[in-house]
Scaffold this active site. Structure first.
Site, PDB file in Angstrom:
ATOM      1  CG  ASN A  20     -58.635 -69.236-204.179  1.00  0.00           C
ATOM      2  OD1 ASN A  20     -57.596 -70.081-204.824  1.00  0.00           O
ATOM      3  ND2 ASN A  20     -58.620 -68.134-203.752  1.00  0.00           N
ATOM      4  CG  PHE A  55     -56.126 -66.254-216.058  1.00  0.00           C
ATOM      5  CD1 PHE A  55     -54.962 -65.464-216.313  1.00  0.00           C
ATOM      6  CD2 PHE A  55     -56.420 -67.329-216.488  1.00  0.00           C
ATOM      7  CE1 PHE A  55     -54.220 -66.130-216.869  1.00  0.00           C
ATOM      8  CE2 PHE A  55     -55.298 -68.206-217.152  1.00  0.00           C
ATOM      9  CZ  PHE A  55     -54.322 -67.555-217.512  1.00  0.00           C
TER      10      PHE A  55
HETATM   11  O1  C5P Z   1     -63.044 -60.050-210.873  1.00  0.00           O
HETATM   12  P1  C5P Z   1     -62.497 -61.246-210.796  1.00  0.00           P
HETATM   13  O2  C5P Z   1     -61.893 -61.774-209.382  1.00  0.00           O
HETATM   14  O3  C5P Z   1     -63.143 -62.593-211.378  1.00  0.00           O
HETATM   15  O4  C5P Z   1     -61.076 -61.077-211.861  1.00  0.00           O
HETATM   16  C1  C5P Z   1     -60.091 -62.277-211.877  1.00  0.00           C
HETATM   17  C2  C5P Z   1     -58.901 -61.222-212.555  1.00  0.00           C
HETATM   18  O5  C5P Z   1     -58.710 -60.309-211.832  1.00  0.00           O
HETATM   19  C3  C5P Z   1     -57.503 -62.321-212.368  1.00  0.00           C
HETATM   20  O6  C5P Z   1     -56.848 -61.969-213.553  1.00  0.00           O
HETATM   21  C4  C5P Z   1     -57.208 -62.148-211.017  1.00  0.00           C
HETATM   22  O7  C5P Z   1     -55.670 -62.406-211.016  1.00  0.00           O
HETATM   23  C5  C5P Z   1     -57.433 -60.483-210.940  1.00  0.00           C
HETATM   24  N1  C5P Z   1     -57.586 -59.994-209.647  1.00  0.00           N
HETATM   25  C6  C5P Z   1     -56.828 -59.121-208.873  1.00  0.00           C
HETATM   26  N2  C5P Z   1     -57.108 -58.604-207.727  1.00  0.00           N
HETATM   27  C7  C5P Z   1     -58.221 -58.995-207.027  1.00  0.00           C
HETATM   28  C8  C5P Z   1     -58.967 -59.928-207.727  1.00  0.00           C
HETATM   29  C9  C5P Z   1     -58.919 -60.406-208.943  1.00  0.00           C
HETATM   30  O8  C5P Z   1     -55.889 -58.605-209.542  1.00  0.00           O
HETATM   31  N3  C5P Z   1     -58.441 -58.620-205.768  1.00  0.00           N
END
Ligand code: C5P
Length: 406
Positions: free
Chosen positions: A212, A326
């Site tokens: 991304n 976030f």
């Molecule tokens: O669920 P979503 O991806 O939108 O959540 C975003 C948050 O979760 C961010 O703080 C991101 O760093 C964290 N995240 C994570 N592990 C993942 C996906 C997102 O820690 N696999």
């Protein structure tokens, strides 16, 4: 960089007679860009390397050189200059000024100001490596550090004098960060902070991956802000093209699985965990060891979910730890973010609208809402990421203070 603590401050910059004096001109420009009012004092030797006229033009303030000049003293006055400064920085600092400062000698404008000021002091030694290594210089540096003066270590490399070694003027960014840190109360001293930043890469063959556009700018700004508050910062970062902040312990990872493994190792030791990384939610089920050949047919890649790192940390979280997530959203921002706040067992979540051109991926600004578990929401206007980071740390600091009843 738009560092909030620098804006509107008055700085007294002392320039001494090292060949690196010309680099102080760049420092003046950078400080002016940060909104700092720069007043310069030059030693007589510094005037052999660069002209006071150049310094005066760049700083937009009168330059002080001669302690007994009727005009200079009438215009500014050394005691007034010593009093008005929020901080004194000597860059470059010669072995001579270090020696004078260590012994309290006040025989010219700059050394007199150093003795007369109550402001915090930062010194950036730059000299020939033999002079820097000399036990007399090293002893003087120790004495100055013992008086709470921040001494920025010079760089190593090839010197103007033809020698190789330690003694080069440090990078301007490092000096700017040292000044910012000295101006910031050390409210996070002894706190261990884990910050994740940047994208992850999910490879499906040796040369291709799914990723991304995350630049890492938000996470890196948070790491810098925590360093300024004197925290011990571990920055867990995916591949980015921006330089690592000074003073952090960096952990470079590529894939979400690598980030997960390292985060789970580090998390139990941390006081505050801030996950600003744009972690890939899926990874290819199979990674080909050889480059996948191009054909005329459609290529199907099966993606399997990656573990949610912050949610996994949320499950093993100790009561005194603070976790921050976030939420990059394109719609129903508040609703989605508040669900994640609960599901991932976070203390707060920073929601941003990634469809706006001034917010989210790659840009230098962000427009966020900070949601807390008590239902309160802090909505911030569009701000430089450096400022968003400071505001976020203020909220975390306030939360810790309320929780610990101080
Ligand atoms: O669920 P979503 O991806 O939108 O959540 C975003 C948050 O979760 C961010 O703080 C991101 O760093 C964290 N995240 C994570 N592990 C993942 C996906 C997102 O820690 N696999």
């Amino acid at each position: 960089m738009a560092i909030p603590v620098l804006k509107g401050k008055t700085l007294l910059l002392g320039i001494t007679g090292s060949i690196a004096a010309y680099k102080a001109l760049d420092l003046i420009r950078r400080l002016k860009e940060e909104g700092v009012d720069v007043h310069v004092v030059m030693t007589k030797s510094a005037c052999q390397f660069i002209t006071p006229l150049t310094v005066q033009t760049l700083s937009e303030n009168a330059v002080a050189i001669d302690l007994f000049s009727l005009r200079e003293e009438a215009d500014i006055g050394h005691i007034k200059l010593a009093r008005m400064a929020d901080l004194v920085v000597i860059a470059p600092a010669t072995a001579n000024i270090l020696a004078k400062a260590a012994s309290g000698i006040a025989d010219d404008y700059l050394s007199t100001i150093l003795l007369a000021t109550r402001a915090p002091v930062v010194m950036c030694p730059a000299m020939n490596p033999a002079m820097y290594e000399n036990p007399a210089t090293q002893k003087n540096i120790e004495i100055l550090k013992g008086r709470n003066i921040l001494v920025v270590e010079p760089d190593s490399g090839s010197m103007a004098c033809g020698e190789e070694g330690r003694g080069r003027f440090p990078p301007i960014d490092l000096i700017i960060e040292a000044i910012s840190k000295k101006l910031t109360p050390p409210t996070w001293k002894d706190l261990k902070v884990l910050v994740s930043a940047g994208p992850t890469r999910e490879f499906f063959d040796p040369v291709r991956f799914i990723s991304n556009p995350s630049s890492g700018k938000m996470g890196y700004a948070i790491a810098r802000a925590a360093i300024r508050r004197s925290a011990m910062v571990h920055l867990l970062t995916g591949p980015v093209s921006i330089p690592p902040p000074y003073g952090v312990t960096i952990h470079n990872v590529t894939s979400a699985m690598e980030m997960y493994n390292r985060a789970m190792e580090l998390a139990p030791e941390m006081d505050i965990i801030i996950m600003a990384a744009a972690v890939g939610d899926y990874r290819p089920e199979k990674i080909s060891t050889k480059k996948v050949k191009k054909t005329e047919k459609a290529l199907a890649i099966t993606l399997i979910p990656n573990p949610d790192i912050i949610a996994a940390i949320g499950k093993i979280k100790k009561p005194q730890q603070i976790t921050v997530g976030f939420a990059a959203e394109t719609d129903n921002i508040l609703e989605n973010a508040s669900q994640k706040l609960i599901h991932k067992n976070l203390d707060l979540i920073v929601a941003n609208d990634v469809t706006r051109p001034d917010s989210g991926f790659c840009v230098d600004t962000n427009r966020v809402k900070i949601l807390l578990r008590d239902g309160s929401i802090l909505e911030l206007p569009c701000l430089p990421k450096e400022e968003v980071a400071e505001k976020l740390l203020d909220v975390i600091e306030d939360l810790r203070r309320r929780r610990d009843g101080i």
